[in-house]
Scaffold this motif. Structure first.
Motif, PDB file in Angstrom:
ATOM      1  N   SER A   1      46.499  -4.407  60.597  1.00 49.79           N
ATOM      2  CA  SER A   1      45.461  -5.276  59.874  1.00 49.79           C
ATOM      3  C   SER A   1      44.862  -3.597  59.449  1.00 49.79           C
ATOM      4  O   SER A   1      45.003  -3.024  59.750  1.00 49.79           O
ATOM      5  CB  SER A   1      43.911  -5.296  60.971  1.00 49.79           C
ATOM      6  OG  SER A   1      44.209  -4.543  62.001  1.00 49.79           O
ATOM      7  N   MET A   2      43.791  -4.478  57.726  1.00 53.17           N
ATOM      8  CA  MET A   2      43.644  -3.175  57.022  1.00 53.17           C
ATOM      9  C   MET A   2      42.287  -2.636  58.155  1.00 53.17           C
ATOM     10  O   MET A   2      41.915  -3.098  59.234  1.00 53.17           O
ATOM     11  CB  MET A   2      42.371  -3.648  55.839  1.00 53.17           C
ATOM     12  CG  MET A   2      44.187  -3.729  55.484  1.00 53.17           C
ATOM     13  SD  MET A   2      43.254  -4.586  53.709  1.00 53.17           S
ATOM     14  CE  MET A   2      42.756  -5.736  54.268  1.00 53.17           C
ATOM     15  N   VAL A   3      41.296  -1.040  57.962  1.00 54.29           N
ATOM     16  CA  VAL A   3      41.047  -0.498  58.998  1.00 54.29           C
ATOM     17  C   VAL A   3      39.324  -1.102  58.327  1.00 54.29           C
ATOM     18  O   VAL A   3      38.412  -1.896  59.566  1.00 54.29           O
ATOM     19  CB  VAL A   3      40.523   0.368  58.916  1.00 54.29           C
ATOM     20  CG1 VAL A   3      40.609   1.157  57.373  1.00 54.29           C
ATOM     21  CG2 VAL A   3      39.446   1.102  59.263  1.00 54.29           C
TER      22      VAL A   3
ATOM     23  N   GLU B   1      33.238  -0.868  59.420  1.00 55.33           N
ATOM     24  CA  GLU B   1      32.075  -0.809  59.754  1.00 55.33           C
ATOM     25  C   GLU B   1      32.039  -1.336  60.878  1.00 55.33           C
ATOM     26  O   GLU B   1      32.173  -2.512  61.549  1.00 55.33           O
ATOM     27  CB  GLU B   1      31.767  -1.874  58.519  1.00 55.33           C
ATOM     28  CG  GLU B   1      32.504  -1.511  56.586  1.00 55.33           C
ATOM     29  CD  GLU B   1      30.812  -0.814  56.082  1.00 55.33           C
ATOM     30  OE1 GLU B   1      29.911  -0.760  57.477  1.00 55.33           O
ATOM     31  OE2 GLU B   1      30.417  -0.190  55.413  1.00 55.33           O
ATOM     32  N   GLU B   2      31.210  -0.903  61.598  1.00 55.86           N
ATOM     33  CA  GLU B   2      30.526  -1.237  63.421  1.00 55.86           C
ATOM     34  C   GLU B   2      30.350  -2.319  63.042  1.00 55.86           C
ATOM     35  O   GLU B   2      30.193  -3.063  64.209  1.00 55.86           O
ATOM     36  CB  GLU B   2      29.964  -0.297  63.740  1.00 55.86           C
ATOM     37  CG  GLU B   2      31.183   1.229  63.732  1.00 55.86           C
ATOM     38  CD  GLU B   2      30.021   2.011  64.870  1.00 55.86           C
ATOM     39  OE1 GLU B   2      29.246   2.008  65.187  1.00 55.86           O
ATOM     40  OE2 GLU B   2      30.384   3.661  65.412  1.00 55.86           O
TER      41      GLU B   2
ATOM     42  N   LEU C   1      31.317  -5.259  65.015  1.00 49.73           N
ATOM     43  CA  LEU C   1      30.643  -6.049  66.274  1.00 49.73           C
ATOM     44  C   LEU C   1      30.316  -7.797  66.056  1.00 49.73           C
ATOM     45  O   LEU C   1      30.807  -8.869  66.619  1.00 49.73           O
ATOM     46  CB  LEU C   1      29.426  -5.403  66.484  1.00 49.73           C
ATOM     47  CG  LEU C   1      29.791  -4.059  67.163  1.00 49.73           C
ATOM     48  CD1 LEU C   1      28.439  -3.433  67.700  1.00 49.73           C
ATOM     49  CD2 LEU C   1      30.598  -4.276  68.274  1.00 49.73           C
ATOM     50  N   ASP C   2      29.919  -7.911  64.495  1.00 51.18           N
ATOM     51  CA  ASP C   2      29.596  -9.535  64.192  1.00 51.18           C
ATOM     52  C   ASP C   2      30.989 -10.635  64.409  1.00 51.18           C
ATOM     53  O   ASP C   2      30.930 -11.800  64.714  1.00 51.18           O
ATOM     54  CB  ASP C   2      29.323  -9.660  62.872  1.00 51.18           C
ATOM     55  CG  ASP C   2      27.241  -8.490  62.312  1.00 51.18           C
ATOM     56  OD1 ASP C   2      26.717  -8.626  63.915  1.00 51.18           O
ATOM     57  OD2 ASP C   2      26.512  -8.353  61.372  1.00 51.18           O
ATOM     58  N   ASN C   3      32.234  -9.739  63.927  1.00 52.86           N
ATOM     59  CA  ASN C   3      33.200 -10.358  64.296  1.00 52.86           C
ATOM     60  C   ASN C   3      33.128 -10.911  65.652  1.00 52.86           C
ATOM     61  O   ASN C   3      33.892 -12.435  65.414  1.00 52.86           O
ATOM     62  CB  ASN C   3      34.282  -9.715  63.408  1.00 52.86           C
ATOM     63  CG  ASN C   3      34.262  -9.996  61.889  1.00 52.86           C
ATOM     64  OD1 ASN C   3      33.901 -10.712  61.065  1.00 52.86           O
ATOM     65  ND2 ASN C   3      35.325  -8.626  61.569  1.00 52.86           N
TER      66      ASN C   3
END
Length: 462
Positions: free
Chosen positions: A188-190, A275-276, A280-282
């Motif tokens: 995946s992409m970072v 993006e932290e 987390l939201d995901n």
């Protein structure tokens, strides 16, 4: 004719390319369930037929498990690079089925807040990613009449079930499979829109155990109190794996072989676009729950884990059944980093469990052993910088070298079995729900992934 002609062909062919992916996604190639063996054969046949349409000498190769697909194109010339492209056509089971919004093997295009997505099992892991490379080759062949270098195609059908046939097949066909460099598209992409080349992968250890208590399920009125309950005992032992204060794993010797990340590498990771909050939201989290004093990226890329993947026993049907179950079961996996030895770690975990058994309890361990160490890519090779430049041009954002929390044993096997370095480039996003209900792959990832491989092939052959 130039690279721009190939990119224009990719753009013009996006709709047919998407439909070809949809065809592949409709095949229910679940490798871990024997009931789907005919579907795995069907997926392999589909890939062979598709490769043949673009002039690849491809065939299905039998193994004791699911077949491999191997294809070749180009001549063996000393001044022409030879790359091997690897992907897997098998997919994860779809359970729990009732959490899917649509049938998992009836893929569809769907509009979301982040754009159009391809929804269906395998869309991201790994059929959509695999087809980005195939479609790039198709467009190149359409424009130029040939491909830019010698390419070996190597598609596996057991990646999601431990790859039991992989190493023997690679050993038996080493001369045929060996190339200058292996390309893998299963990462995946970072962060969304940040093109990424994975420079390190965590390893994997799997184990499973059963706690056996009474000789049969017991009436919880007759034996409740004096009776030992295996479900309660397995819960106690699982809880003992963890130090709640520090978030560390409490198995003695667990961190042997783990190394701290160098400061200069940490600084690079801090600027990679991760993006932290989005991460987390995901998952529906409000905070990280791993080891204290380590950032999310360190926890994900450079720290080991011990996860409980399943725990069960007793009665699971409707209503109530008042029993003390005879057995309780647990599946665990560990992600490994650094120089952690999977065999040595397995011994430590088993010792931890066995030391905590109470009288009238015994443990039975699964003998289907799986384990592989962590992998570090050789990013000093000039091909890596060429690929990074090609990705930066396509995404109009500087591509980054990143770590990866997952495990892709094939990267290490290419090195240990064939003596080949591997380059991992993927276009998935963290919200693709791989291994979960409602898996998806962004149409943008599919489209720009195809364009990216065309650019990379161009860069590698200059």
């Amino acid at each position: 004719m130039t690279l721009e002609n190939v990119l224009a062909q990719i753009d013009a062919d996006l709709s047919p390319a998407t439909e070809r992916l949809m065809e592949l996604l409709r095949i229910q190639s679940i490798s871990t369930d024997p009931a789907y063996k005919p579907e795995c054969d069907k997926a392999a046949d589909w890939l062979v037929a598709d490769l043949l349409t673009i002039g690849i000498r491809a065939e299905k190769r039998p193994t004791p498990g699911h077949p491999m697909v191997v294809g070749h194109v180009g001549e063996d010339l000393s001044d022409v690079p030879h790359v091997l492209f690897y992907g897997h056509y098998d997919v994860q089971p779809v359970d729990p089925l009732d959490l899917w919004d649509n049938p998992p093997f009836e893929p569809k295009l769907e509009e979301t807040a982040n754009g159009t997505v391809i929804r269906g099992r395998g869309a991201s892991d790994d059929k959509g990613q695999l087809m980005t490379f195939v479609e790039a080759c198709r467009a190149w062949k359409e424009v130029h009449g040939t491909l830019p270098c010698r390419i070996t195609f190597f598609f596996e059908g057991e990646e999601e079930s431990g790859s039991p046939s992989l190493i023997p097949f690679m050993q038996e066909n080493a001369a045929e499979l060996k190339a200058d460099l292996a390309l893998i598209c299963d990462t995946s992409m970072v962060s969304r829109g940040v093109p990424s080349i994975s420079s390190q992968l965590r390893g994997m250890l799997k184990d499973e155990f059963t706690l056996v208590g009474p000789r049969i399920d017991l009436h919880s009125g007759h034996y409740g109190g004096p009776g030992l309950n295996p479900l309660r005992e397995i819960s106690r032992i699982v809880a003992s794996f963890y130090d709640e204060e520090t978030g560390k794993i409490a198995v003695d010797g667990f961190y042997e072989g783990v190394h701290e990340v160098p400061v200069d590498q940490l600084r690079q990771w801090e600027g990679c676009g991760f993006e932290e909050k989005e991460y987390l939201d995901n998952a529906g989290y409000t905070q990280a729950h791993g080891e204290k004093d380590y950032s999310i990226l360190e926890q994900q890329w450079a720290r080991p884990t011990l996860e409980v993947n399943g725990i069960w026993g007793g009665y699971n049907g409707a209503g109530s059944k008042t029993v003390i179950p005879s057995e309780a079961h647990c599946k665990i996996t560990c992600r490994l980093v650094g120089d952690m030895d999977p065999d040595a770690l397995r011994h430590k975990i088993r010792k931890h469990v066995e030391a905590r058994l109470k009288p009238d309890t015994k443990v039975v361990w699964d003998n289907d052993l799986e384990g592989s160490g962590a992998s570090v890519m050789n990013i000093t090779r000039p091909e890596f910088e060429s690929a990074r430049g090609a990705l930066s041009d396509e995404w109009q954002r500087e591509a980054v070298f990143c770590g990866m929390g997952g495990s892709i044993p094939i990267a290490g096997f290419f090195k240990s079995v064939l003596g080949m370095d591997a380059m991992l480039v993927g276009y998935a996003n963290d919200d693709d729900a791989i291994h979960s209900p409602n898996e998806k792959y962004d149409l943008k990832s599919f489209h720009k992934g195809i364009r990216s491989w065309a650019r990379i092939l161009d860069a590698l052959t200059k």
